[in-house]
Scaffold this active site. Structure first.
Site, PDB file in Angstrom:
ATOM      1  CG  HIS A  74      35.386  19.065  31.234  1.00 53.49           C
ATOM      2  ND1 HIS A  74      36.280  19.796  31.980  1.00 53.49           N
ATOM      3  CD2 HIS A  74      34.950  18.068  32.049  1.00 53.49           C
ATOM      4  CE1 HIS A  74      36.369  19.261  33.197  1.00 53.49           C
ATOM      5  NE2 HIS A  74      35.579  18.204  33.256  1.00 53.49           N
ATOM      6  CG  ASP A 122      68.174  12.846  29.078  1.00 55.98           C
ATOM      7  OD1 ASP A 122      66.972  12.552  28.965  1.00 55.98           O
ATOM      8  OD2 ASP A 122      68.625  13.985  28.834  1.00 55.98           O
ATOM      9  CD1 TRP A 160      34.141  10.750  28.088  1.00 57.70           C
ATOM     10  CD2 TRP A 160      36.209  10.123  27.498  1.00 57.70           C
ATOM     11  NE1 TRP A 160      34.510   9.704  28.887  1.00 57.70           N
ATOM     12  CE2 TRP A 160      35.778   9.303  28.560  1.00 57.70           C
ATOM     13  CE3 TRP A 160      37.490   9.917  26.975  1.00 57.70           C
ATOM     14  CZ2 TRP A 160      36.575   8.286  29.093  1.00 57.70           C
ATOM     15  CZ3 TRP A 160      38.274   8.892  27.513  1.00 57.70           C
ATOM     16  CH2 TRP A 160      37.811   8.104  28.555  1.00 57.70           C
ATOM     17  CB  SER A 210      51.907  12.378  22.061  1.00 57.69           C
ATOM     18  OG  SER A 210      52.399  12.817  23.288  1.00 57.69           O
ATOM     19  CB  SER A 211      49.973   8.382  25.004  1.00 56.29           C
ATOM     20  OG  SER A 211      49.240   9.517  25.300  1.00 56.29           O
ATOM     21  CG  HIS A 233      38.277  -0.158  33.354  1.00 55.20           C
ATOM     22  ND1 HIS A 233      37.273   0.588  33.915  1.00 55.20           N
ATOM     23  CD2 HIS A 233      39.040  -0.564  34.369  1.00 55.20           C
ATOM     24  CE1 HIS A 233      37.427   0.607  35.218  1.00 55.20           C
ATOM     25  NE2 HIS A 233      38.485  -0.092  35.536  1.00 55.20           N
ATOM     26  CD  GLU A 272      43.448   7.145  29.199  1.00 48.85           C
ATOM     27  OE1 GLU A 272      44.203   6.467  28.488  1.00 48.85           O
ATOM     28  OE2 GLU A 272      43.726   8.295  29.593  1.00 48.85           O
ATOM     29  CE1 TYR A 305      42.219   0.835  38.604  1.00 43.97           C
ATOM     30  CE2 TYR A 305      41.107   0.190  36.586  1.00 43.97           C
ATOM     31  CZ  TYR A 305      41.108   0.328  37.959  1.00 43.97           C
ATOM     32  OH  TYR A 305      40.005  -0.018  38.675  1.00 43.97           O
ATOM     33  CB  SER A 320      53.852   4.994  46.919  1.00 45.99           C
ATOM     34  OG  SER A 320      52.590   4.454  46.663  1.00 45.99           O
ATOM     35  CG  HIS A 346      32.934  -2.095  34.856  1.00 47.94           C
ATOM     36  ND1 HIS A 346      34.015  -2.440  35.615  1.00 47.94           N
ATOM     37  CD2 HIS A 346      33.225  -0.879  34.373  1.00 47.94           C
ATOM     38  CE1 HIS A 346      34.913  -1.481  35.586  1.00 47.94           C
ATOM     39  NE2 HIS A 346      34.455  -0.523  34.840  1.00 47.94           N
ATOM     40  CG  HIS A 347      32.983   1.472  31.512  1.00 44.75           C
ATOM     41  ND1 HIS A 347      33.167   2.673  32.161  1.00 44.75           N
ATOM     42  CD2 HIS A 347      34.083   0.739  31.776  1.00 44.75           C
ATOM     43  CE1 HIS A 347      34.335   2.660  32.785  1.00 44.75           C
ATOM     44  NE2 HIS A 347      34.910   1.495  32.578  1.00 44.75           N
ATOM     45  CB  THR A 382      41.884  -0.680  45.100  1.00 48.44           C
ATOM     46  OG1 THR A 382      41.825  -1.080  43.734  1.00 48.44           O
ATOM     47  CG2 THR A 382      41.925   0.829  45.174  1.00 48.44           C
ATOM     48  CE  LYS A 429      48.973   1.101  44.757  1.00 46.68           C
ATOM     49  NZ  LYS A 429      50.128   0.378  44.251  1.00 46.68           N
ATOM     50  NE  ARG A 450      28.047  10.757  32.169  1.00 47.71           N
ATOM     51  CZ  ARG A 450      29.112  10.031  31.776  1.00 47.71           C
ATOM     52  NH1 ARG A 450      29.049   8.712  31.790  1.00 47.71           N
ATOM     53  NH2 ARG A 450      30.217  10.601  31.386  1.00 47.71           N
TER      54      ARG A 450
END
Lengths: 285, 530, 48
Positions: free
Chosen positions: B82, B111, B147, B174-175, B258, B260, B262, B273, B307-308, B333, B336, B455
């Site tokens: 998932h 293009d 994951w 690809s990314s 991390h 990722e 963002y 925006s 921090h993870h 943040t 924003k 979890r």
């Protein structure tokens, strides 16, 4: 909020019906759960100096966030009501930037964060201070059980999921989990420790990562193969405290609970002596 | 911000204009940014339901205590897949789709700079995702170690292991190719006069996202390559028995992971925006500070990763550093959020579906931001870590954050893409169903986590039963609400009230100067930016 | 199908100049990604 005494079994939750299932979202939206038991909504205060400190920090940051949220969401809600085109609001297209405003909403959060940091940092230093402990226990994680070793005492024991929980947790076991006392939170042999003693633990793992967690102690530390982590706890109130493995460790990750039985010092000494006796006999043979 | 002269209307009568090829081959061989954008978006929508079905299997099993439907191992495969599918197969491709469609039209380019690379970037995706999904049917099942792919557990994966690694490599390639394309397009293809600080904010957020991708994805690729060699070629990068270090993988993973986070949220910031000024009938408040805040977030994302990992046993100084750097993210943040609020302030607001999603984003993403700030406090994190509190936190930033951004963007630009207005009533119903059910699903998970539910467990102690049931009901409601979105999109593609070039009430940006639907080729002649 | 015509982002540059700049930037970024990939593996190998 008082946390329910962990030694007394909590009343068996009533069987949920479809009606209560459907009513719950509505009640949730009204802000009141069906049974307002605070221990199911918030972090436990716990029973150790560390857990009380962590709880206080948690509540502090929760209140700070709540106050900021009320102010911010209040301003948003006001904007959504007051500046509607349908109410004749005309856009002020000259309002495009304000250095003063940018400075204000940068500086105020900085001040709040500095305040938070000054609250959290000393707490962290105290939590990490494992000096002056009176005894050491080595915890080893296995797929899927815990081993507890009383260092320098020659006593060790394995602790795995209790048989009745283990029977009820099989797929389509036909046993109602609600009929099992402390379902998934009971072991065959708990860790026994003395009350009022600063206990240092060393933690490692034998196969994959695990994490030893007892919410009432605010202790969570990863068990890592090849590493020995350490931490400490001191429980003044005798009782039985329950937790679970908190790091995904394979298929039975959800089925390796942690149960700690805290007993008065004298009772612990007697228990330890009794555990040592058979071991001594076995060694003599 | 850009202001364009409206001269794009009469664009589609040059001789060198040819329409798309016919039939299936149009989509296989296309190098047109609009076609490729459509492919990305359709693909992401399909994967939303694939990943969503897995989420519903999870919530179905968690509806009641006890195991009723799946085995624990399959449950772990579902949580792992998932996440992988939603992150790499759904939300990232969705935003690349938006980038493909909108960036050339927003900067006045004909293009993307590298059209054939663009075709490759997309067509790798279905194969990579196909390989990933096929692992579920292999001997030993799909990856079930989460994951995050932490060793040593991930090395216990069966035959699926090398295929899952290969799929992650392909998705990463690809990314990276997409990111390279976006950077060179923005750097080299802007219309004359479109200086960097005149670019729409969506273009800015994507520029920063693309740099994050190039910095982060190779790190993940390196990490999983080392897992592969540990498993098959006798190395021991992460094996303690061979002198390696299992914690090092976690550092590598989160050094990717991390940024990722963002990578996923910044394009949503960009879309919001664009939407809020349009329906506030006011320019974006504090444009410059929005750009600088986005750049600061991008920078900070590289220095907060551990921090993870507060519970792995770091030195005290390390925990202090990562606690403080993580708290710092709240500042840009916050800037924003306050700028979006000020954009609405003294505006003239209307509440079409894109605006509803943007407002939903504003409220609910902010809740995810607050729980993120709580998680930054290291001592408290010892309690929150690896509980449902974390699950609630990151779903608040990913679902009503990133996904609402994508849905709002889809409604915002659908008339430009299809030439028809979507059904506004159904769109609003879709929004309200999504907004209500997303809260019913994820808000109770805060309670579960605080009360002590870890979890990634397929079964739980009975005191957690009530809130799990509520959460499961919400999840099914949210899932079915998204079917309504599919219906709205199909209906809009097939017909509806013709859309004008501007679509909305005097919106800002070059994309609104071309007709709706946007012609196959736009801005062959560069527009003039005042 | 030929690549789409390109706009000069800086007035005065012709298409060939822009095309060259695009290719150069793209290769450079690709190289950067490869350097990160190899660099992280090498750094890990040295560390463990």
């Amino acid at each position: 909020m008082p946390h329910p005494n962990p030694t007394t079994p909590s009343p068996a939750p009533r069987r949920a019906t479809l009606a209560s299932a459907l009513a719950l979202p509505a009640l949730l939206l009204a802000g009141l759960p069906a049974r307002a038991d605070w221990s199911l909504l918030n972090m436990p205060v716990g029973v150790t100096p560390v857990s009380r400190e962590v709880y206080d920090l948690h509540m502090l940051i929760l209140w700070i966030c709540t106050i900021i949220a009320v102010a911010t969401f209040g301003a948003m809600a006001y904007a959504l009501v007051a500046f509607r085109k349908s109410k004749g609001a005309v856009a002020d297209t000259n309002m495009t930037h304000s250095t003063a405003a940018e400075i204000i909403w940068t500086v105020i959060p900085v001040v709040i964060l500095v305040f938070m940091a000054f609250q959290a940092a000393p707490a962290l230093i105290r939590i990490e201070d494992t000096r002056n402990s009176e005894m050491t226990i080595k915890i080893t994680g296995y797929q899927w059980k815990w081993e507890y070793e009383y260092l320098n005492e020659g006593v060790s024991l394995f602790s795995s999921l209790a048989a009745d929980s283990n029977a009820a947790r099989r797929k389509n076991a036909g046993i109602d989990p609600r009929s099992v006392e402390n379902y998934l939170l009971e072991v065959d042999e708990p860790l026994v420790v003395p009350a009022g003693v600063k206990i240092r633990y060393l933690i490692t793992a034998n196969d994959v990562l695990h994490a030893w967690w007892v919410p009432d102690f605010a202790v969570k530390r990863d068990a890592i193969p090849g590493y020995v982590n350490e931490g400490w706890f001191q429980v003044d109130e005798p009782g039985i405290y329950r937790g679970q493995c908190a790091e995904l460790c394979g298929k039975d990750h959800g089925f390796m609970p942690v149960v700690v039985k805290v007993v008065p010092k004298a009772e612990f000494d007697a228990w330890l002596a009794a555990r040592k006796a058979p071991a001594a006999v076995a060694a003599a043979n | 911000m850009s202001t364009a002269t409206t001269h794009g209307h009469a664009h589609d009568h040059h001789d060198d204009h040819h329409g798309p090829a016919k039939g299936l081959m149009r989509w296989v061989t296309t190098t047109n940014h609009k076609d490729i954008g459509t492919l990305y978006l359709v693909f992401a929508l399909v994967m939303l339901f694939v990943g969503g079905a897995m989420a519903l299997i999870i919530r179905l099993e968690l509806f009641q205590p006890g195991l009723q439907f799946v085995n624990p191992d399959f449950f772990n495969q579902m949580t792992t897949m998932h996440a992988l599918i939603m992150v790499f197969g759904m939300i990232m491709p969705a935003f690349v789709g938006f980038a493909n469609w909108m960036i050339p039209m927003m900067i006045g380019a004909p293009d993307m700079a590298l059209p054939r690379l663009n075709n490759w970037s997309f067509w790798i995706l279905p194969f990579a995702s196909g390989i990933l999904v096929s692992t579920l049917f292999m001997d030993g099942g799909g990856p079930a170690g989460g994951w995050t792919l932490y060793p040593p557990l991930v090395l216990q994966t069966g035959n699926a292991f090398p295929f899952a690694i290969f799929a992650v490599h392909l998705l990463g390639m690809s990314s990276i190719m997409g990111a390279i394309n976006i950077i060179v397009t923005i750097m080299n293809m802007r219309a004359p006069g479109m200086t960097l600080l005149k670019m729409p904010l969506f273009v800015w957020t994507w520029l920063i996202t693309a740099y994050l991708l190039i910095g982060a994805m190779p790190v993940l690729a390196g990490g999983v390559t080392m897992l592969l060699t540990d498993q098959f070629f006798g190395t021991s990068f992460f094996s303690a028995a061979g002198g390696g270090d299992p914690v090092l993988f976690q550092h590598i993973f989160w050094f990717f992971g991390h940024p990722e986070v963002y990578i996923i949220i910044l394009p949503a910031f960009g879309i919001v925006s664009q939407i809020i000024p349009t329906f506030s009938r006011k320019p974006l408040f504090g444009y410059d500070s929005m750009v600088y805040a986005t750049a600061s977030i991008g920078f900070l994302s590289y220095i907060v990763w551990a921090h993870h990992m507060f519970t792995v046993g770091m030195p005290l100084a390390g925990m202090m550093f990562f606690m403080l750097s993580t708290m710092l993210i709240a500042i840009p943040t916050g800037v924003k959020v306050f700028n979006w609020l000020s954009t609405m302030w003294r505006g003239s607001l209307t509440f079409e579906t894109p605006m509803l999603f943007a407002i939903g984003f504003l409220f609910l993403f902010t809740i995810g931001g607050f729980s993120g700030l709580m998680l930054a406090i290291t001592p408290a994190d010892f309690q929150y870590h690896d509980t449902y509190f974390v699950v609630a936190h990151f779903h608040y930033v990913l679902v009503p954050g990133a996904l609402f951004g994508a849905l709002g963007g889809a409604y915002y630009w659908l008339p430009k893409w299809t030439g028809h207005m979507y059904d506004e009533t159904l769109g609003k119903v879709h929004f309200w169903m999504s907004a209500i059910f997303v809260n019913v699903t994820f808000f109770p998970q805060h309670f579960l986590g605080l009360a002590g539910m870890p979890r990634r467990i397929p079964d739980y102690a009975t005191q957690f039963a009530d809130w799990n049931m509520v959460s499961s009901i919400g999840a099914f409601g949210f899932g079915f609400a998204q079917l309504l979105f599919v219906y709205v999109v199909i209906k809009c593609v097939r017909g509806g009230k013709p859309a004008t070039a501007e679509v909305w009430d005097n919106p800002e940006g070059l994309e609104w100067t071309v007709p709706s639907p946007a012609p196959y080729h736009t801005f062959d002649e560069a527009p003039v930016i005042k | 199908m030929a690549a789409a015509p390109r706009n000069p982002s800086r007035p005065g540059d012709d298409d060939a100049v822009v095309a060259r700049r695009i290719r150069r930037t793209a290769w450079l970024l690709g190289l950067l990604a490869v350097v990160f990939y190899v660099g992280f593996i090498a750094a890990t190998a040295l560390r463990s």
